[in-house]
Design an enzyme around this catalytic site. Structure first.
Site, PDB file in Angstrom:
ATOM      1  CG  HIS A   1      -5.856  87.818 -12.909  1.00 40.88           C
ATOM      2  ND1 HIS A   1      -6.229  88.798 -11.853  1.00 40.88           N
ATOM      3  CD2 HIS A   1      -5.731  86.868 -11.970  1.00 40.88           C
ATOM      4  CE1 HIS A   1      -6.826  88.320 -11.474  1.00 40.88           C
ATOM      5  NE2 HIS A   1      -7.094  86.661 -11.451  1.00 40.88           N
TER       6      HIS A   1
ATOM      7  CG  ASP B   1      -0.075  90.781 -13.388  1.00 37.43           C
ATOM      8  OD1 ASP B   1       0.618  89.861 -12.352  1.00 37.43           O
ATOM      9  OD2 ASP B   1      -1.385  90.062 -13.414  1.00 37.43           O
TER      10      ASP B   1
ATOM     11  CD  GLN C   1       0.042  82.959 -11.720  1.00 30.53           C
ATOM     12  OE1 GLN C   1       0.586  82.037 -10.955  1.00 30.53           O
ATOM     13  NE2 GLN C   1      -1.397  83.400 -11.234  1.00 30.53           N
TER      14      GLN C   1
ATOM     15  CE  LYS D   1      -1.942  85.603  -7.084  1.00 31.83           C
ATOM     16  NZ  LYS D   1      -3.034  84.667  -7.096  1.00 31.83           N
TER      17      LYS D   1
ATOM     18  CB  CYS E   1      -9.642  86.202 -12.302  1.00 30.34           C
ATOM     19  SG  CYS E   1     -10.082  85.943 -10.669  1.00 30.34           S
TER      20      CYS E   1
END
Lengths: 410, 163
Positions: A124, A200, A203, A226, A368
């Site tokens: 991303h 990261d 998600q 999220k 993104c």
């Protein structure tokens, strides 16, 4: 224990909405999740009974506010398996700010001209641009793990690419392909090469059981909004010894031990990295979101979303055939519930517009991840992504809408 | 679904399926402008030849949704061969058709937008009126104006270069 989606759906007030005359079909959880009542109630109750600034006052509500803020920190850390949550969780605005914090603080203190930072093609922009910005200033060598034809990371050249690497920054789960990356071997190889590893988790943390010790990473960034929490707060988990050695990022109140007119002494981590009044109600909301997800169980969340993803991949192939391409790996253990779709040559914006008439919320665009779009050979996709509150009916409406788009643009 | 039919009128779908003036003029001599919609990643390339105060030729290329592609096609058809004054007037009219509704929908500062917005007589703009439906879908307005902004930028650049 299986997840009871009917009961869960009742906890999410937004699912009662009707849009364009149809019940809302929310398939955009990769962009942001919906919030259950206990999260909304926790924040409202905080403002109604407790609100005060943290780490400041000595009166009762100020103490309570501090206690609730700090207990949210512990919950956020416990949720990702942090060995020492009270010391190792830094609250940020979101995952993006968490990565920027590492780039600006750890990066400036530890990286020099010519140092190698290894990223991947599926990142991303949040895990690309901070490193590009840092490289503009320091002159880094950015290398990338490639994405193969099935949407998985190609790790065949890992050892060669790690040569000279000081940092590896990689997504735990792709926000475009749904690929769940096997971080452990990457982290082990990176450590053997002398590099630090940032994951990261924007998600992965909302949709999978995540344990930083099992992943073997050194930093993990994630966002509350999220994972059923509010916007405006995220977290950076970092290994305590790394955080303790890092210089401050943003300066201001709350991050110092002492200030004089010619110098300052920073506070210990994590306060060192939390300048200014933090998002207190949002931290309370994040804590409530963690408790909600823990009560459901992340194994159950993953099992439910896995089964829904399998159903969606199968149903799309059965009912739409070659008209519809889903990018990313086939159904399996490393396939998360993010479905980036191409439907014939209908532009994703048009697909999303038709789907909106069916009440279906999907996201068109580059998500993104413009470098990844170029790898896939598209300018954009229409992305449907699932959460614990989705069921097979949602997928059926999605497919119905896609078929209608096919007729309209036929 | 009346709203969708408002958006995807037959003229729009026709220009999307069979775009007019698609391609790139050789540049130079043509002037070339790229436009980007950072929201969706759409890109448009407009190439134009201006001579003797007239937009002699124009083509567009790039990728985009049915709205951005048909708008570019309709634009090219509407402006090719017109005097620069007429082209600029058409750009103003088209953008005002988009912005009036933006204001009405509360998408931009209402006072500011209303002040600018001269009433548009859609009878003067021919087939372009088919794009009126776009304004009911505020996020798609940028799709419709992408090529128009590129054209306006190109004319400005040519005017600056000539002065």
């Amino acid at each position: 224990m299986a997840l009871d989606v009917e009961t869960i759906r009742k906890d999410f007030p937004l699912l009662a909405r009707v849009v364009n005359g149809r019940p809302i079909v929310y398939l955009d959880s990769a962009a942001t999740s919906l919030q259950p009542r206990p999260v909304l109630a926790a924040m409202e109750q905080y403002y109604e009974t407790t609100h005060a600034n943290v780490h400041r006052g000595v009166y009762a509500t100020a103490e309570e506010a501090t206690q609730r803020y700090e207990s949210a920190r512990v919950a956020a850390g416990r949720f990702v398996g942090a060995p020492d949550p009270a010391r190792e969780i830094v609250f940020t605005k979101n995952a993006t700010e968490a990565i920027n914090l590492v780039a600006n603080s750890w990066g400036r203190a530890n990286l020099r001209r010519g140092d190698v930072v290894l990223l991947t093609q599926m990142e991303h922009h949040a895990n690309l641009v901070p490193w590009l910005m840092l490289s503009e200033q320091l002159g880094l060598e950015l290398r990338y793990l490639e994405v193969d034809g099935q949407g998985r990371l190609d790790v065949s050249a890992l050892d060669r690419k790690l040569d000279g690497a000081r940092l590896v920054a990689v997504s735990a789960m792709s926000n475009v392909l749904g690929t769940i990356n096997d971080l452990r071997p990457i982290a082990d190889a990176a450590h053997a090469a002398g590099a630090v590893v940032l994951a990261d988790g924007a998600q992965a943390v909302p949709h999978l059981p995540v344990d930083v010790r099992a992943l073997g990473v050194d930093f993990l960034a994630y966002s509350a909004h999220k994972m059923l929490g509010p916007t405006g707060i995220g977290a950076l988990w970092g290994r305590a010894d790394l955080l303790d050695a890092m210089p401050p990022f943003l300066g201001g109140g709350g991050m110092i031990l002492d200030v004089r007119l010619d110098r300052f002494l920073p506070a210990e981590s994590p306060q060192r990295f939390e300048a200014g009044t933090p998002p207190i109600a949002e931290a309370v909301g994040l804590g409530a979101a963690v408790r909600y997800l823990e009560a459901v169980g992340m194994e159950a969340v993953r099992a439910h979303e896995r089964s829904l993803t399998d159903y969606a991949l199968g149903a799309i192939a059965d009912r739409l055939g070659d008209d519809c391409t889903v990018f990313g790996p086939p159904a399996g253990d490393d396939r998360g519930g993010v479905l980036s779709l191409a439907f014939r040559d209908v532009h994703p914006h048009d697909l999303a517009q038709v789907l909106d008439q069916y009440g279906v919320c999907v996201r068109p665009g580059h998500h993104c991840a413009k470098p990844l779009m170029r790898v896939l050979g598209v300018s954009a996709t229409a992305r449907a992504s699932v959460g614990l509150y989705n069921d097979e009916r949602d997928i059926d409406v999605l497919i119905e809408g896609l078929a209608e788009a096919g007729r309209l643009f036929g | 679904m009346p709203d969708l039919e408002d958006l995807y009128r037959e003229i729009i779908l026709d220009h999307y399926r069979s775009p007019r003036h698609r391609g790139e003029l050789e540049s130079p001599p043509a002037h070339r402008v790229e436009g980007f919609n950072p929201l969706c990643g759409d890109e448009v390339v407009v190439t134009m030849v201006v001579d003797g105060g007239t937009l002699q030729d124009i083509k567009f290329a790039g990728t985009g949704c049915s709205i951005s592609q048909s708008s570019a096609s309709l634009m090219s058809s509407a402006v090719k061969g017109k005097s620069l004054d007429d082209v600029r007037q058409l750009i103003r009219t088209f953008k005002s058709m988009m912005s009036i509704h933006e204001a009405a929908l509360g998408e931009s500062g209402p006072d500011e937008a209303l002040e600018e917005a001269a009433p548009v007589d859609v009878r003067t703009i021919g087939e372009l009126a088919a794009l009126q439906g776009v304004v009911k879908f505020p996020v798609r307005i940028k799709c419709a104006t992408l090529s128009w902004n590129a054209l306006a930028q190109g004319l400005d650049e040519l005017a600056t270069a000539a002065s």
